[in-house]
Enzyme design. Structure first.
Site, PDB file in Angstrom:
ATOM      1  N   ASP A 138       0.814  -1.206   0.000  1.00  0.00           N
ATOM      2  CA  ASP A 138       0.000   0.000   0.000  1.00  0.00           C
ATOM      3  C   ASP A 138       0.858   1.270   0.000  1.00  0.00           C
ATOM      4  O   ASP A 138       2.019   1.266   0.417  1.00  0.00           O
ATOM      5  CB  ASP A 138      -0.918   0.016   1.224  1.00  0.00           C
ATOM      6  CG  ASP A 138      -1.893  -1.156   1.218  1.00  0.00           C
ATOM      7  OD1 ASP A 138      -2.311  -1.570   0.123  1.00  0.00           O
ATOM      8  OD2 ASP A 138      -2.218  -1.658   2.313  1.00  0.00           O
ATOM      9  N   LYS A 139       0.250   2.351  -0.438  1.00  0.00           N
ATOM     10  CA  LYS A 139       0.939   3.651  -0.524  1.00  0.00           C
ATOM     11  C   LYS A 139       1.657   4.012   0.774  1.00  0.00           C
ATOM     12  O   LYS A 139       2.825   4.406   0.766  1.00  0.00           O
ATOM     13  CB  LYS A 139      -0.078   4.734  -0.878  1.00  0.00           C
ATOM     14  CG  LYS A 139       0.479   6.149  -0.840  1.00  0.00           C
ATOM     15  CD  LYS A 139      -0.627   7.182  -0.969  1.00  0.00           C
ATOM     16  CE  LYS A 139      -0.077   8.585  -0.734  1.00  0.00           C
ATOM     17  NZ  LYS A 139      -1.146   9.608  -0.716  1.00  0.00           N
TER      18      LYS A 139
END
Length: 303
Positions: A138-139
């Protein structure tokens, strides 16, 4: 476009069409050939077939090879931390806040933009927006990612993920005091029926297993190492919330009252896999980011 044709020989009798073609022309990956079969551009004796078709001696296989699609991703000179690189694979330590691949709203500044500048030889299996990307984080999760530099390496790494032989260990800070030292969460994950932007533990979800071990306790918080057996979207975040210990800073699955970290406190610190060409097991480790270390020190000083 280029058209090529082959006549199936006796020794290939009974092979699946995708395997037969990949053995004849090894510059194309089996996944690529399977995609072409689905698109109907692979024909046997003039007719489109399914991937499970088993070839017969004398079959004439025709393939209309499409032109390579231009990669419409801007190469950017980003400051990537390359942990390891050779002709087949690359391991990168992604910082928190960086999106892995371009998507609407994030067409620049992604890991892929940086990879396109760093090297031009990336696997094309995952399409023009995700060249070389085998798995993602994830970011706001930092840490290690493996990247494939050719299609054969890509297929090998994906197969290892499917066979659960890739080592992936994450360090997570969660809310709550976990009394037991270790545990396993075996709960299926699928799309949350109440919020389509989230994942959740659901009866008909995909098999998902997370093993965790306590590293340190800080009163109302616990630092754990999570080892992924499977790799579902948001798996650690969903599983830890499911057992009552959501990740600190998690804007999607955590409580409203949490520590301000700019995202979930999660780091992919250990990554291990078998090299696609040499067969050697390789393992890499990335230390916790500076802001993560500072947060833990603050919690220690409060105790």
């Amino acid at each position: 476009m280029t058209q090529v044709s082959y006549t199936i020989e006796e020794q290939q009798q009974g092979e699946r069409i995708d395997k037969a073609v990949s053995s004849i022309q090894n510059e194309w990956s089996r996944t690529q050939i399977s995609n072409w079969i689905t698109e109907g551009i692979v024909k046997v004796n003039g007719e489109a077939v399914k991937a499970k078709y088993k070839v017969k001696a004398g079959d004439v296989v025709e393939i209309i090879v499409p032109e390579a699609e231009p990669l419409d991703v801007i190469a950017e000179n980003l400051d990537l931390e390359i942990v390891y690189e050779d002709a087949d694979v690359l391991v990168v330590n992604k910082p928190k806040g960086m999106v892995v691949h371009p998507a609407p709203g994030h067409m620049t500044g992604t890991l892929v933009n940086g990879l396109m500048y760093h090297c031009t030889d990336l696997s094309g299996i995952n399409g023009i927006m995700r060249p070389g990307i085998v798995h993602r984080i994830d970011k706001d999760t930092s840490g290690l990612l493996m990247v494939a530099k050719n299609d054969k390496a890509h297929e090998s790494l994906v197969e290892q993920l499917v066979n659960k032989t890739v080592t992936r260990k994450y360090t997570a800070l969660v809310h709550g005091h976990i009394a037991h030292d270790k545990g396993t969460i075996d709960a299926p994950i699928g799309r949350d029926q109440k919020d389509r932007q989230k994942q959740a533990v659901v009866d008909k979800g995909k098999h998902a297993v997370t093993h965790f071990q306590v590293i340190e306790r800080f009163g109302d918080y616990t630092l754990v190492e999570c080892r992924l057996e499977t790799g579902r979207t948001h798996q650690i975040r969903v599983h830890m919330q499911y057992i009552g210990f959501p990740l600190v800073g998690d804007p999607k699955y955590g409580p409203r009252k949490t520590l301000d970290f700019g995202g979930q406190v999660l780091h992919a610190g250990v990554l291990g896999f078998t090299h696609p060409t040499t067969g050697e097991y390789m393992e890499f480790e990335a230390p916790l980011p500076v802001d993560y270390v500072q947060l833990l020190d603050e919690l220690r000083n409060k105790d």
